[in-house]
Design an enzyme around this catalytic site. Structure first.
Site, PDB file in Angstrom:
ATOM      1  N   LYS A  37       0.845  -1.198   0.000  1.00  4.95           N
ATOM      2  CA  LYS A  37       0.000   0.000   0.000  1.00  4.95           C
ATOM      3  C   LYS A  37       0.882   1.251   0.000  1.00  4.95           C
ATOM      4  O   LYS A  37       2.099   1.153   0.194  1.00  4.95           O
ATOM      5  CB  LYS A  37      -0.936  -0.017   1.226  1.00  4.95           C
ATOM      6  CG  LYS A  37      -0.231  -0.037   2.569  1.00  4.95           C
ATOM      7  CD  LYS A  37      -1.201  -0.439   3.681  1.00  4.95           C
ATOM      8  CE  LYS A  37      -0.489  -0.711   4.970  1.00  4.95           C
ATOM      9  NZ  LYS A  37      -0.570   0.308   5.974  1.00  4.95           N
ATOM     10  N   TYR A 261      16.738  30.269   4.670  1.00  7.29           N
ATOM     11  CA  TYR A 261      15.667  31.056   5.286  1.00  7.29           C
ATOM     12  C   TYR A 261      15.893  31.196   6.787  1.00  7.29           C
ATOM     13  O   TYR A 261      16.257  30.228   7.459  1.00  7.29           O
ATOM     14  CB  TYR A 261      14.321  30.375   5.081  1.00  7.29           C
ATOM     15  CG  TYR A 261      13.788  30.451   3.671  1.00  7.29           C
ATOM     16  CD1 TYR A 261      13.415  31.668   3.109  1.00  7.29           C
ATOM     17  CD2 TYR A 261      13.640  29.297   2.921  1.00  7.29           C
ATOM     18  CE1 TYR A 261      12.908  31.727   1.818  1.00  7.29           C
ATOM     19  CE2 TYR A 261      13.127  29.355   1.628  1.00  7.29           C
ATOM     20  CZ  TYR A 261      12.764  30.568   1.079  1.00  7.29           C
ATOM     21  OH  TYR A 261      12.264  30.623  -0.197  1.00  7.29           O
TER      22      TYR A 261
END
Ligand SMILES: Cc1ncc(COP(=O)(O)O)c(C=O)c1O
Length: 387
Positions: A37, A261
């Site tokens: 999955k 940043y």
């Protein structure tokens, strides 16, 4: 030198061997169901499924009808595919259309399968996970009877799922779940010996042979990650995925200058920075800002500053030779020379689990497949024979 901004290369040979390793834990006759999955825990569902089948798995499991359909469309038509997730009416119809096995745990869910034309079902007892399934063994027994009687419904299996198989210090919870399930299953199996009884995930397989029953459902371990969050190599597992990028730029960073940043890294002394074109837009978590290492030139280098959407920066040191690292491959998960970075190491750094590390990789990261270094075509000989 090939310079790919961010790439996950998956060794299908490792998946094959991990499946063989897991099968070596199982007594004769116990089947391995490979859980593929979430796009094979980020590794690619169809390629992982093929490798798992080549490694000895004989069932596949997914979470949704769409995932089951993907496997069927990729040519895996005869292998049983179990959908372990909840299905709405449309999804149930799709599941049945692709001949997938589904879960039932109350009588209306059996009637829904019958109304949708019938199909193969597994009754789920919730022995303590607290998600899907009925907590009431008597209700589970009634559901079994309903499944046996409903037109077009084929009762194939009974199952449960453990909540704490990966926590050895769980106050006996695993033991209690096992006892609850085993005592319900015993008369059920005696009455219908061909029922496929299944409970164990990867951790339970490695933890306790009493949990193996007729089939085990393994996800994390087939990809070579450790269900207990430790070094997978110690369990005889081989990590199948390597995540790499490259040093796109090298620049001098003087003492006092910053990177990224928020200026979360300010150089204390003159150094070099390498810029790698991979970031949280690729699934490289922002929580790894100032909190990870990357392998370049066979050595660990510190990730410095904030992880951006598309870039990270690493410190390469004051030595002018750092300039020569421009263009070099950078390994973010995997090994170089004698160094190794595992998904488990990264998970610890951001307080999560290895499952989330591989699942987090976004579609922007190409997955490329090889078997121990030799490229593999995206084809499965068995499919070609059947076509
Ligand atoms: C019901 C069920 N069975 C088996 C598995 C496989 O678990 P693991 O990846 O820990 O082997 C999962 C995965 O979460 C699951 O939800």
């Amino acid at each position: 030198m090939t310079q790919v901004r961010a790439q996950a290369s998956v060794n299908v040979g490792a998946i094959e061997r991990n499946c063989a390793r897991l099968r070596s834990e199982l007594r004769e006759g116990v089947s391995l169901c490979a859980v593929v999955k979430a796009d094979g825990y980020g590794h690619g569902a169809t390629q992982s499924a093929r490798a798992a089948l080549a490694g000895g798995a004989s069932w596949l499991a997914v979470a949704s009808a769409q995932e089951a359909t993907q496997l069927r469309e990729a040519g895996m038509r005869e292998v049983p595919v179990l959908i372990m997730g909840a299905l709405n009416a449309d999804e149930l119809e799709q599941a049945i259309a692709v001949d997938a096995d589904v879960l039932v745990w109350h009588e209306p869910s059996v009637q829904a399968v019958a109304a949708a034309g019938g199909g193969r079902v597994h009754v789920k007892l919730d022995s303590g996970m607290g998600r899907l399934g009925t907590r009431d063994p008597d209700e589970a027994t009634r559901v079994l009877a309903a499944a046996r009687e409903a037109a077009g419904v084929e009762l194939v299996g009974v199952m449960t799922h453990f909540a704490t198989a990966d926590e050895l210090d769980d106050g006996g919870f695993f033991e209690r779940q096992l006892a609850t399930f085993a005592s319900w299953v015993e008369p059920v199996k005696a009455e219908q010996p061909d029922l496929v009884v299944h409970a164990a995930n990867s951790a339970a397989v490695l933890r306790d042979a009493r949990a193996h029953f007729d089939m085990v459902r393994c996800g994390i371990a087939i990809y070579g990650m450790d269900p207990f969050g430790e070094d997978p190599v110690a369990q005889g597992l081989e990590p199948a995925m390597e995540l790499s990028s490259y040093v796109a730029e090298v620049k001098v960073c003087r003492a006092g200058e910053s990177a990224g940043y928020g200026r979360r890294f300010v150089a204390e002394h003159d150094t070099h920075l390498g810029v790698l074109p991979i970031g949280y837009g690729d699934g490289w978590r922002r929580g790894l800002s100032n909190n990870a290492e990357v392998l370049i030139g066979g050595r660990r280098r510190e990730l410095v500053g904030t992880v951006s959407m598309d870039n990270i920066t690493v410190e390469l040191g004051a030595d002018p030779g750092a300039e020569l690292l421009r263009g070099e491959c950078a390994v973010l998960i995997g090994s170089q020379a004698n160094e190794r970075i595992t998904a488990e190491e990264l998970a610890r750094r951001v307080d999560t689990i290895n499952y989330e590390v591989s699942c987090a990789l976004t579609p922007r990261v190409p997955r490329v497949y090889h078997r121990d270094g030799a490229p593999v075509a995206d084809a499965w000989p068995a499919d070609a024979q059947r076509a």
